[in-house]
Design an enzyme around this catalytic site. Structure first.
Site, mmCIF file in Angstrom:
data_model
loop_
_atom_site.group_PDB
_atom_site.id
_atom_site.type_symbol
_atom_site.label_atom_id
_atom_site.label_comp_id
_atom_site.label_asym_id
_atom_site.label_seq_id
_atom_site.Cartn_x
_atom_site.Cartn_y
_atom_site.Cartn_z
ATOM 1 C CE1 TYR A 1 -4.124 1.964 0.383
ATOM 2 C CE2 TYR A 1 -2.629 3.264 1.655
ATOM 3 C CZ TYR A 1 -3.716 3.228 0.878
ATOM 4 O OH TYR A 1 -4.654 4.327 0.853
ATOM 5 C CG PHE B 1 -7.055 17.550 -24.645
ATOM 6 C CD1 PHE B 1 -7.286 17.191 -25.964
ATOM 7 C CD2 PHE B 1 -7.362 16.728 -23.503
ATOM 8 C CE1 PHE B 1 -7.645 15.765 -26.057
ATOM 9 C CE2 PHE B 1 -7.850 15.425 -23.902
ATOM 10 C CZ PHE B 1 -7.799 14.947 -25.131
ATOM 11 C CB THR B 2 -12.188 17.176 -24.200
ATOM 12 O OG1 THR B 2 -11.076 16.295 -24.044
ATOM 13 C CG2 THR B 2 -12.601 17.347 -25.641
ATOM 14 C CG ASP C 1 -1.147 17.850 -21.945
ATOM 15 O OD1 ASP C 1 -0.591 16.508 -21.800
ATOM 16 O OD2 ASP C 1 -2.401 17.732 -21.889
ATOM 17 C CE LYS D 1 -3.554 10.367 -24.548
ATOM 18 N NZ LYS D 1 -4.268 10.289 -23.321
ATOM 19 N NE ARG E 1 -11.660 14.578 -30.225
ATOM 20 C CZ ARG E 1 -11.709 14.553 -29.160
ATOM 21 N NH1 ARG E 1 -10.398 14.676 -28.392
ATOM 22 N NH2 ARG E 1 -12.685 14.404 -28.141
ATOM 23 C CG PHE F 1 -16.532 13.979 -26.864
ATOM 24 C CD1 PHE F 1 -15.694 13.109 -26.446
ATOM 25 C CD2 PHE F 1 -16.230 15.321 -26.192
ATOM 26 C CE1 PHE F 1 -14.550 13.081 -25.463
ATOM 27 C CE2 PHE F 1 -15.273 15.361 -25.157
ATOM 28 C CZ PHE F 1 -14.533 14.327 -24.797
#
Ligand code: P61
Length: 462
Positions: A76, A128-129, A219, A262, A386, A453
């Site tokens: 943990y 960005f969303t 980001d 990514k 998009r 979306f």
């Protein structure tokens, strides 16, 4: 795209395990698409042939990463894998402090909560969303300060992710630096088509921000892809390693949010990294409320180990050359056939220009959503809208935002598909293009409040 003294690329790996694909009939897909409300997010993955929905969490891990999964220390607190991840983050990204999160939006949530006060403005190189939603939920307003070229699908500017410094200065003058906690810089810029920011521009953003006491938050989800574009497009970087370019990029920023799904070649994970002790202190405290203890942040030890190992592989030149090269391969095929796509071809996806592809449809007939549905119906290939659906509504007026870019994204997962798959993708897009006049638009029948979306439903207009 070719590198000096470099042969054309081939996948720098061989395949050890395969997952079988299923092909379906058009009749089958018509039923599946109808049941999914013509939203590719609502399709079942088993009904998809080539899945280009996203490159997020869809990579094939290496044997080295899988071996690391067996070394998961599932304690943990104080997991060994956390300390490995921390040292790898310091080696490749160069920030002092690390807080793991379950994925990128977990980090965005914490950064927004800690850094934004109600009434603040957060400039950024295109929205960005999830990033923008977290900024808004914290009481802030996003302001687009990307260069105009980024909104033009046909502009061939090599760094369409650049910040327009004049727009940033104007905002500072208008609202005052006290109301701008940070500038949010994405590398690469997803919604613009996977477009990079140049090192020169990033440096200038840093200088301007520092002058006004404004922080820079990166980001970094696809920062390695950005580093590759800097290497091949920004002259003085051609002899530099991807790793050293990446580290220099981060050095012009204070904090980063990371979706490890990514660049890091893993199926789940994220983190927040910072040089700012105050931010670290507060985030480390808040992470236990929303994600988990500060040494796991919602992740299993094995996930952190896969991330740590993925970092060694992400900066390998052969890897990143082949990764971006595969995207370029399919994009170039489409360009040669006269298909309207966003240029230059981006790092993670080919973006079809739906406005031009389906010129008969009005934006409120959802051309990009329609095109994604048509491609699925044609061949079982799944892309993503998009455009106006992704842009959502203005929180103040409630009206649809009407982005200039109305795109259908064909996103290439890392190390998953072969060049032959890419040929099938190009052929399928061509087939849809040939009968584009027959495509009728869509009507939205269900609209969720947040990030619509993902779950919106549509009917075909007849
Ligand atoms: C994607 F349709 N991207 O591109 P999380 N920053 C950036 C991202 O690309 C990103 C996140 C932060 C996804 C998944 C996704 O509107 C959508 O790990 C540049 O997904 O939480 C994610 O990282 C968030 C798809 C996200 C979407 C939002 O496919």
């Amino acid at each position: 795209m070719s590198l000096p003294n470099h042969r054309s690329w081939a996948e720098p790996f061989k395949i050890k395990v395969v997952e079988l694909l299923k092909q379906t009939t058009r009749e089958y897909r018509e039923k599946a698409a109808r049941e999914a409300g013509y939203n590719t997010f609502l399709l079942k993955s088993k009904d998809v042939y080539i899945d280009l929905l996203t490159d997020s969490g869809t990579a094939a891990m290496s044997d080295y990463q899988w071996a690391g999964m067996m070394l998961g220390d599932e304690a943990y607190a104080g997991s060994e894998n956390f300390y490995h991840l921390e040292s790898q983050m310091r080696k490749y990204y160069g920030y002092k402090y690390l807080v793991p999160t379950h994925q990128g939006r977990g980090a965005e949530h914490l950064i927004s909560r800690v850094m934004i006060k109600p009434g603040d403005f957060i400039p950024g190189n295109m929205y960005f969303t999830t990033t923008r939603l977290h900024q808004e939920l914290a009481g802030g307003s996003f302001v687009d300060v990307i260069i105009d070229e980024a909104h033009e699908p046909e502009s061939t500017h090599p760094f369409k992710g650049n910040v327009d410094l004049q727009k940033l200065e104007d905002l500072i003058r208008e609202v005052g630096a006290m109301k701008i906690p940070y500038i949010s810089v994405a590398a690469t810029v997803n919604m613009a088509g996977g477009q990079p920011i140049s090192m020169e521009n990033l440096k200038q953003v840093r200088e301007l921000s520092s002058k006004h006491g404004i922080k820079v938050v990166l980001d970094a989800a696809r920062a390695v892809e950005n580093a590759y574009f800097i290497k091949v497009r920004e002259k003085c970087f051609q002899d530099r390693s991807i790793a050293s370019i990446l580290k220099e990029m981060c050095s012009y920023t204070d904090t980063c949010s990371m979706s490890a799904k990514k660049d890091l070649l893993v199926n789940i994970g994220g983190f927040l990294a910072t040089n700012d002790e105050d931010v670290f202190e507060e985030v480390r405290n808040l992470v236990v409320v929303y994600e988990g203890l500060h040494t796991y942040g919602g992740l299993a030890g094995r996930d952190m180990e896969a991330m740590a190992r993925g970092m060694d592989e992400m900066v390998d030149l052969d890897h990143i050359h082949a990764r971006v090269g595969q995207v370029e391969y399919v994009g170039s095929r489409l360009l040669n056939e006269g298909i309207p796509i966003v240029v230059p071809i981006g790092g993670h996806a080919v973006f079809l220009n739906a406005k031009k592809f389906l010129p008969n449809l009005k934006q409120l007939e959802f051309p990009a959503q329609t095109l994604a549905a048509e491609l699925y119906l044609e061949s079982g290939i799944r892309g993503m809208e998009r455009g106006i659906v992704s842009a959502g509504r203005d929180p103040e007026t409630g009206d649809h935002k009407r982005p200039k870019l109305e795109l259908t994204r064909l996103t290439i997962p890392r190390r998953v598909y072969t060049q032959a798959h890419m040929d099938v993708v190009a052929e399928s897009v061509l087939a849809v293009h040939e009968r584009r006049e027959k495509a009728s638009g869509l009507r939205m029948t269900y609209e969720p409040k947040y990030l619509r979306f993902f779950q919106a439903r549509f009917e075909k207009l007849t």
